[in-house]
Each structure stands twice: as structure tokens, then as C-alpha cells.
Design a protein around this motif. Structure first.
Motif, PDB file in Angstrom:
ATOM      1  N   PHE A 494       0.851  -1.191   0.000  1.00  0.00           N
ATOM      2  CA  PHE A 494       0.000   0.000   0.000  1.00  0.00           C
ATOM      3  C   PHE A 494       0.885   1.238   0.000  1.00  0.00           C
ATOM      4  O   PHE A 494       2.100   1.166   0.253  1.00  0.00           O
ATOM      5  CB  PHE A 494      -0.930  -0.003   1.219  1.00  0.00           C
ATOM      6  N   TYR A 495       0.291   2.388  -0.291  1.00  0.00           N
ATOM      7  CA  TYR A 495       0.977   3.667  -0.206  1.00  0.00           C
ATOM      8  C   TYR A 495       0.589   4.346   1.103  1.00  0.00           C
ATOM      9  O   TYR A 495      -0.602   4.421   1.446  1.00  0.00           O
ATOM     10  CB  TYR A 495       0.616   4.560  -1.396  1.00  0.00           C
ATOM     11  N   ASP A 496       1.582   4.830   1.834  1.00  0.00           N
ATOM     12  CA  ASP A 496       1.286   5.472   3.117  1.00  0.00           C
ATOM     13  C   ASP A 496       0.839   6.916   2.915  1.00  0.00           C
ATOM     14  O   ASP A 496       0.692   7.390   1.769  1.00  0.00           O
ATOM     15  CB  ASP A 496       2.496   5.387   4.051  1.00  0.00           C
ATOM     16  N   ALA A 497       0.660   7.610   4.020  1.00  0.00           N
ATOM     17  CA  ALA A 497       0.133   8.978   3.957  1.00  0.00           C
ATOM     18  C   ALA A 497       1.071   9.932   3.221  1.00  0.00           C
ATOM     19  O   ALA A 497       0.634  10.962   2.694  1.00  0.00           O
ATOM     20  CB  ALA A 497      -0.125   9.494   5.373  1.00  0.00           C
ATOM     21  N   ASN A 498       2.357   9.586   3.167  1.00  0.00           N
ATOM     22  CA  ASN A 498       3.327  10.430   2.464  1.00  0.00           C
ATOM     23  C   ASN A 498       3.455  10.071   0.993  1.00  0.00           C
ATOM     24  O   ASN A 498       4.267  10.665   0.276  1.00  0.00           O
ATOM     25  CB  ASN A 498       4.701  10.321   3.128  1.00  0.00           C
ATOM     26  N   GLY A 499       2.664   9.081   0.565  1.00  0.00           N
ATOM     27  CA  GLY A 499       2.738   8.661  -0.822  1.00  0.00           C
ATOM     28  C   GLY A 499       3.853   7.678  -1.108  1.00  0.00           C
ATOM     29  O   GLY A 499       4.129   7.379  -2.273  1.00  0.00           O
ATOM     30  N   PHE A 514       6.323  -0.289 -11.576  1.00  0.00           N
ATOM     31  CA  PHE A 514       7.380   0.702 -11.747  1.00  0.00           C
ATOM     32  C   PHE A 514       7.155   1.911 -10.853  1.00  0.00           C
ATOM     33  O   PHE A 514       8.099   2.493 -10.316  1.00  0.00           O
ATOM     34  CB  PHE A 514       7.459   1.127 -13.215  1.00  0.00           C
ATOM     35  N   ASP A 515       5.892   2.292 -10.658  1.00  0.00           N
ATOM     36  CA  ASP A 515       5.585   3.504  -9.901  1.00  0.00           C
ATOM     37  C   ASP A 515       5.896   3.369  -8.413  1.00  0.00           C
ATOM     38  O   ASP A 515       5.963   4.378  -7.703  1.00  0.00           O
ATOM     39  CB  ASP A 515       4.117   3.886 -10.088  1.00  0.00           C
ATOM     40  N   THR A 516       6.080   2.134  -7.940  1.00  0.00           N
ATOM     41  CA  THR A 516       6.424   1.971  -6.526  1.00  0.00           C
ATOM     42  C   THR A 516       7.838   2.473  -6.245  1.00  0.00           C
ATOM     43  O   THR A 516       8.156   2.816  -5.105  1.00  0.00           O
ATOM     44  CB  THR A 516       6.335   0.511  -6.103  1.00  0.00           C
ATOM     45  N   ARG A 517       8.677   2.516  -7.268  1.00  0.00           N
ATOM     46  CA  ARG A 517      10.056   3.011  -7.156  1.00  0.00           C
ATOM     47  C   ARG A 517      10.741   2.457  -5.909  1.00  0.00           C
ATOM     48  O   ARG A 517      11.320   3.202  -5.100  1.00  0.00           O
ATOM     49  CB  ARG A 517      10.076   4.539  -7.171  1.00  0.00           C
ATOM     50  N   ILE A 518      10.673   1.138  -5.777  1.00  0.00           N
ATOM     51  CA  ILE A 518      11.328   0.514  -4.629  1.00  0.00           C
ATOM     52  C   ILE A 518      12.843   0.638  -4.721  1.00  0.00           C
ATOM     53  O   ILE A 518      13.555   0.386  -3.747  1.00  0.00           O
ATOM     54  CB  ILE A 518      10.921  -0.964  -4.492  1.00  0.00           C
TER      55      ILE A 518
END
Length: 793
Positions: A494-499, A514-518
């Protein structure tokens, strides 16, 4: 330096190619012995006689490239004995000089240690050398040793430069070449090439070049099956798998076709200023694989999925040259755009994983939704885009002054956008990294490398014979790597409050992964490289020099997402060199060479260790040293016979034990390699020997030529604990040609690899055991015979 006499006769005897210098023509005056013509190079970013340049330079001139029938990287690299290389097919190769082996051949690996230039513009790429078709090329230059002040980042161990022929408003010139060849046991190749130089006015000219070359195949894709150890599933490449890119079972399946063109416009704006805009473009399509499996037989391989590449690239360039008073100004800018789509079989990795899983009593590697076993065979699809924008401006003093100087500024930005997907066609789409797809693993990353530099050199003539040069380059770099690599589980969360993305198995897939930019990190830094040179001219025919120079390579980001795997730091090469440029026997013999010691500090080395990560890791692992020499000799034996011999010796070894990390050393574990272990990919000996004889047949000027290239044995890995470390055999390639050489046309019969030698260009170390499919060797083209016709107008 010596004055080279020009021939008053139309006929010239061509000088043969040789290692560090490959002489141009031999003039044949009626009143004197033959002498070697002057060779002009731009190794110091200005035109100079080779014999005046205190740098170890190798030159393949326009005439030698034609005489030796060199058309691609695979061809010309054989006749540059100061360069060692790997080659795994068109567009996939690496070059090394003086034992300095680059730190990796992966997309996000170290930058190469040898810089590659097309005219004034850098075109260096990681593991995927720009395989420029060689036609209407003025020369290929190699500069041995660190070129850190004038060429900077990427020229840590040396520089390879391809210089094109430029437009000339003085007169019309045109020509074409056609060739046809057949490979022993393989297919037919053919090509057509042409150029035209068009004067548009007294101050303007256009040069157009075009080519299309088809290289026939020689590797046979043979029937075969693989039985996976855990599941017991069998896959055969003779079966049809609907919707899958099955490999073709056929003879000579590795062919390549390259088509391209080049246009350069030269405009003399006035007596002081010239502009030369240009564009070059090339497409290359390949099918098959350039390796074979010795266990299957000579030049035979078993593949289960298609191997292919589709590459296109273009480079737009602009060069501005001018005079400001007694100073010279040069601006060189370029933009390179390269696209590569690829497919390659990766079933050998599935074979290894099934053996691994069977050892842990798993039923299989790939499961369906109901828990049953699926065929784990896989392949990799790649979509890549590489761009590079570079700009350089230089200002230099007049070269006839006692005190001379050059200053410049360089900036570049390169971007590599690559999406590699490991695909298992039978997998459950619910487990795919791509929605409703068959991608079990994805590496989709964007790498950006930025460089800025200020550089300069000053030279002072203490006497008519003694001069000294000091060079300096201040550089800044910033290298970033961001994106995604992993299974679907790596982008589930999931994405947290900070994105920011938080990986959580209880979450849901966050497409696109790709957008997770791990992976998102930057490496940057700055430093200064130095050069000192002293040159002494003994007489008009002998010059000696001594040089201390530094070469550097930027640090970078590791793509492995494993705690404790840091960024890798810059590494440096310190070069101590003495060289000579000599001419003997009234200009009939040229003998140049150098001896050197290279200290390589903080070595960047790549390796694959599945106990740490299933991705290649780059670390700084210590020190290495090379002691070596390189030389060339060209001799005009008679008016009609030219002999040449060139070579290099490099004793490149670790200076201290190699540990993969400091924890191993602190724990008292044995090193992976002891001090004195040979560096990989570096032959101790390389040499070329060429003879060319001219004679008349029925009043027609004719010739015969024999060329030999020897490469010594070398290792495919540094790690002596690696059971797949192998020593690749030495090999010798022999080429020959006979022909008629009239004033306006040439007809030639040629043969390459006359002894049908099987060179071990690369013994594959896939990084994992228990894979018969990846026990492969990349080799050279078998014996080939052909005919070539060229005409000039």
C-alpha cells in the motif's frame, strides 16, 4: 621529426596494418627507395603527425580497413592487438585495454573502462557497444593508457575513436563496393556500400554514405528436450506451443542484417569559420544466438524460445571550428538515440531452479492456481532506449608557439530506460507483475549518468628538443538509478500517507509496479585527474617520452535491494609509461612502442552471488597491477613488399587478495582469489602480422595479402572458488586475399579464418550451476570465402 617524401608517381604500394600503427601508403619514387607516408592522427584533439605524438596510438587507416575487409566490430577488433574484448553477437561486446577490465556487463553496472567515440562525440555504452558499420571511415584510432585529462570519464584505460571521412569542396568523388561470401558449413552473406562527395560550391560540400550488409548464419539450432528435475515436466523444441515465441529448429539460424547511412555537410562560412552538421543512422536485425553448446557438437545449440534483436539508432552532430586571432576554437555537440527490442531464451535458469527446488523436496518451481505443476520454461523480452546528449568546447593556442595551451568544458547526460521481463508462458496470470500477463519478474529501471568537466593542458618547450606537458581535469558526476525489479510480491502492499510505497503481503498489487520506485538512489561526487609528460626529440627520426597519467571512473548505485549492499565508489588507474617513436632506414621502417605499469586502485568488480541477491552486485574489491608493453613495426622491404608486426604483452594480476566484502575478511574466511591471480579477459600476449605483395599479371597491377591475428589464453572470471571459472584457449586467425587493383576499380578474392579456428570468445558463466543449457561458448565466424568488387569515380 623526419620529413616523409611524397611520390610523384600515381602508383603506390599500400602499407600493411599493424598493431599500434598501421601505416598508410608507401610511395615509390623512381629515384629512391620506398618510404612510409606520414600518418595524421587527432589523439591530442588536434591534427598531428603520429611520430610527433607522445601517446601510444594505434591507427587503422581508410586504405587498411578496405584492404583487410573490415566491416564491423567483430572484424576490426582482431587487428588492434592492444585491445582485448568479449563478443556475443552484433551490438553486444566490451573492450578492455592494458588489463583494466570494466566492472560489469549488466545494464546498471559500472561504466566501461575504455571510452568509445564517433568523431568528436562519445558513444560509450555498457556491454552493448555501438556496432558502427565500417565504410568510408578515415581511420580508427586507439589511445593506450588513461586519457583522463582530455577525454575524461570512461577513458580510464584508453580510448577507441572512429573517425569518418569529411566532405571536401575541392572535387567530386564517388564509389561503391559489392561483396558476396559463403561460410564453410554455413549460409551466404552479401552487401552493397556506396559514397559520394558532392561539392556544392567553392565553400560547401556534402558527403553521403549508405550501406546494407547481410551476414549469413553458421550456428545450428538442433532438436532437443529438457526434463525439469522437480516436476518431471519435459519440454521439446520440436513441439508447437501456440501463442509462444518458439525457437526455430534449423541450420545456420544466427544471421544479421545491417542497413544505414550517413550525411555530413561542410560549410566554410569564411576564411576563419567552418561548420559541419551531420547525421548517421543504422538499423540492425539479428536472429539466433552466437554461442554453441560443445556437448551438442560443433556449432550446435538447443534453444526453446526465439533469440532475436531489433536495433535502430541515430546520431545528430554539429562541429564548429574557428580562429579567434591566433587561437583555435572547436565546439562539438551530438545527440544519440538508440532503441533495442530483444528476445532471448532463459530456460537454462528454470533448469537450475528445478534442480534447486528438487533438493528441497518441492514438487515443482511453477504452480497453477490449483497447486499443480506447470512448465517452468521462460524467456526474456527487452525494450530499451538509450539517449546521450554531449557538448564540448575547446580553445587552444597556436601550435607554433614555445608555450602552448588548451582549455575546455565538457558536459553530457545519458539516460538508459530499460524494461526487461522474464516471462513464463504457462504461469498463472494472477501472479504476473504485468496485469493479466505472464511476467514472473520485471526489471524496469531508468538510469541517468551526468558528467561535467573543466580540463586543460599546457606545454612548454625548454629547448628545441625537450618539452613538458601538464594536464588537469576537474570533473563532477551524478548517477541515479530508479524504478522496480522483482516479483509481484515486491509491489504488493500500500501507499502510506506520504505517498511512499510500503511492501506488505497482506496488501494488494500496486500496478504499475514501476511507480512503486522501490529502487531510487543517487551516487555523486567530484575530483581532479592529472597528467605529466616529458618529451625528448633525439633527432629528426627518434623521439622518446615519459608520462604519468590518471584515469578515473565514476561510482554508482547497486540495483540489489538487499540491506548491507552499498553503493560502489569511483576507481582509479595510475599510469607510469615510457615510450618511443622512431623511423629508420631513410623512412623505410617505423618502430613505435611503450612500456608501462598500471596501478588500479579501488577496483570495481561485478559478481552474482545467490546467497546475497539474485541480481548482479558491484563492489570495490581492492587493487590490481599491470606490467606491460605494446609495440608496432612496419617495414617497406621492397617497392612491392610490405611487412608489419605488432603486439602487446600484459601481465595483469591482483595486487592483494580479493574478498567480496569486508565481513568475509574480518571473519577470517579465505579470499576468493589470492594476490597474483590473473585478471579475467586479459590475454598476456596478442599480436598481428601482415604481409602484402604487389605484382603484375598480364600487365594488370595485382596483389596478394596474408594477415594473422593471435590472442593468448585468458580466464572468464577472477573468483578462483567459482567452479565455472574456465581458461579460454589461445587462438590464431589467418586471413588472406588476392586481387587486381586497377586505377579506378578493384576485384578481390578473399578468405577469412582460413584454418577454420574455433575461438573461445567467451565461455559462459551464467552465475548458477546445474544448467546444461547454459554451458555454452561464444565463438567466431568459421572459414569464409568471398569476392569483392569496388569502383571509384
Amino acid at each position: 621529426m623526419s620529413q616523409f617524401r611524397k611520390s610523384p608517381l600515381a602508383r603506390a604500394v599500400s602499407a600493411a596494418l599493424t598493431g599500434s600503427v598501421i601505416a598508410t601508403a608507401i610511395a615509390v619514387p623512381a629515384y629512391a627507395d620506398p618510404v612510409l607516408e606520414e600518418i595524421v592522427v587527432t589523439a591530442q584533439k588536434r591534427q598531428e603527425n603520429l611520430q610527433d605524438v607522445p601517446v601510444s596510438v594505434q591507427v587503422l587507416g581508410n586504405q587498411q580497413l578496405q584492404e583487410l575487409n573490415l566491416k564491423s566490430f567483430e572484424d576490426y577488433i582482431q587487428f588492434l592487438p592492444t585491445i582485448s574484448s568479449t563478443y556475443s553477437g552484433p551490438g553486444f561486446g566490451e573492450v578492455y585495454m592494458r588489463g583494466i577490465v570494466s566492472g560489469g556487463s549488466v545494464h546498471s553496472g559500472s561504466m566501461p573502462s575504455v571510452g568509445v567515440y564517433l568523431d568528436e562525440q562519445p558513444v560509450t555504452t555498457i556491454s552493448q557497444i555501438l556496432d558502427i558499420h565500417v565504410y568510408d571511415i578515415a581511420r580508427i584510432e586507439t589511445l593506450g593508457g588513461p586519457q583522463g585529462t582530455l577525454f575524461g570519464q570512461g577513458s580510464q584505460a584508453g580510448t577507441l575513436r572512429i573517425i569518418t571521412n569529411k566532405p571536401d569542396p575541392k572535387g567530386f568523388e564517388a564509389g561503391y563496393d559489392v561483396n558476396l561470401n559463403t561460410i564453410d558449413g554455413g549460409d551466404t552473406g552479401y552487401g552493397i556500400e556506396g559514397f559520394v562527395n558532392l561539392p556544392l560550391s567553392e565553400t560547401m560540400a556534402l558527403r553521403l554514405v549508405g550501406w546494407s550488409q547481410h551476414d549469413g548464419g553458421y550456428i545450428d539450432s538442433v532438436p532437443g528436450c529438457v526434463t525439469f528435475a522437480a516436476s518431471g515436466i519435459e519440454r521439446c523444441n520440436t513441439d508447437v506451443h501456440p501463442g509462444q515465441p518458439d525457437a526455430k529448429v534449423e541450420d545456420n539460424f544466427n544471421d544479421a542484417t545491417s542497413t544505414g547511412g550517413r550525411a555530413l555537410l561542410k560549410v566554410d562560412l569564411n576564411d576563419n569559420w567552418t561548420i559541419t552538421p551531420g547525421i548517421m543512422a543504422q538499423t540492425t536485425e539479428t536472429n539466433g544466438n552466437w554461442s554453441y553448446m560443445p556437448a551438442e557438437g560443433d556449432l550446435k545449440i538447443v534453444r526453446f524460445f526465439e533469440d532475436s534483436t531489433d536495433e535502430d539508432w541515430y546520431q545528430a552532430s554539429l562541429t564548429v571550428e574557428g580562429h579567434i586571432g591566433d587561437m583555435d576554437l572547436v565546439y562539438a555537440g551530438a545527440y544519440l538515440d538508440r532503441n533495442l527490442d530483444s528476445l532471448y531464451d532463459y530456460t537454462g535458469y528454470s533448469e537450475y531452479l528445478e534442480v534447486l527446488y528438487a533438493g528441497y523436496d518441492y514438487a515443482c518451481y511453477v504452480y497453477d492456481a490449483a497447486g499443480g505443476c506447470l512448465d517452468p520454461s521462460q524467456y526474456v523480452s527487452g525494450v530499451e532506449n538509450f539517449t546521450r546528449a554531449s557538448n564540448e568546447i575547446r580553445l587552444s593556442s597556436s601550435q607554433d608557439q614555445r608555450f602552448r595551451w588548451l582549455v575546455g568544458f565538457f558536459t553530457q547526460q545519458q539516460k538508459h530506460d530499460f524494461d526487461l521481463q522474464w516471462r513464463i508462458p504457462s504461469m498463472d496470470p494472477a501472479n504476473s507483475v504485468i496485469p493479466d500477463g505472464t511476467t514472473t519478474w520485471q526489471t524496469y529501471q531508468i538510469r541517468k549518468d551526468r558528467d561535467n568537466a573543466l580540463f586543460g593542458e599546457i606545454t612548454y618547450d625548454f629547448t628545441d628538443k625537450l618539452s613538458a606537458t601538464y594536464g588537469l581535469r576537474y570533473f563532477e558526476y551524478e548517477n541515479s538509478l530508479y524504478g522496480f525489479n522483482g516479483f509481484l510480491s515486491h509491489c504488493t502492499g500500500f501507499y502510506d500517507a506520504n505517498g511512499d510505497f510500503v511492501q506488505d503481503g497482506a496488501g494488494v498489487p500496486q500496478y504499475p509496479c514501476f511507480d512503486t520506485r522501490i529502487l531510487d538512489d543517487v551516487a555523486d561526487g567530484d575530483d581532479v585527474a592529472h597528467k605529466v609528460n616529458v618529451t625528448y626529440t633525439v633527432n629528426d627520426d627518434v623521439m622518446v617520452y615519459a608520462t604519468y597519467s590518471q584515469g578515473f571512473r565514476a561510482g554508482g548505485v547497486n540495483r540489489a535491494r538487499v540491506p548491507g549492499v552499498p553503493k560502489y565508489e569511483p576507481d582509479w588507474v595510475y599510469n607510469y609509461e615510457a615510450g618511443w617513436k622512431t623511423t629508420w632506414m631513410d623512412g623505410r621502417l617505423r618502430f613505435n612502442g611503450a612500456v608501462y605499469l598500471e596501478d588500479w586502485d579501488n577496483v570495481q568488480l561485478s559478481f552474482l552471488d545467490f546467497t546475497v541477491s539474485n541480481l548482479t552486485i558491484i563492489r570495490n574489491v581492492g587493487k590490481a597491477q599491470t606490467i606491460g608493453t605494446e609495440f608496432d613495426l612496419t617495414f617497406a622491404a621492397t617497392d612491392d613488399l610490405t611487412l608489419s608486426f605488432a603486439g602487446s604483452y600484459n601481465n595483469a594480476e591482483l595486487s592483494e587478495p580479493f574478498y567480496r566484502d569486508s565481513d568475509d575478511q574480518a571473519a577470517g574466511l579465505d579470499p576468493r582469489a589470492e594476490a597474483g591471480t590473473p585478471m579475467p579477459w586479459v590475454p598476456k600476449f596478442q599480436y598481428t602480422a601482415i604481409g602484402r605483395y604487389q605484382f603484375d599479371v598480364a600487365s594488370m597491377p595485382s596483389y596478394a595479402q596474408l594477415a594473422l591475428a593471435y590472442t593468448g589464453s585468458r580466464w572468464n572470471d577472477l573468483d578462483t572458488t567459482n567452479p565455472r571459472r574456465a581458461e579460454m584457449d589461445a587462438y590464431t586467425i589467418v586471413n588472406g586475399a588476392i586481387g587486381i587493383d586497377k586505377e579506378t576499380w578493384t576485384l578481390e578474392l578473399f578468405g577469412s579464418n582460413l584454418t577454420d579456428e574455433r575461438a573461445q570468445n567467451q565461455i559462459v558463466d551464467a552465475g548458477y550451476p546445474d544448467s546444461t543449457l547454459d554451458t555454452r561458448t561464444y565463438t567466431n565466424r568459421p572459414r569464409t570465402f568471398g569476392i569483392r568488387f569496388s569502383q571509384r569515380f
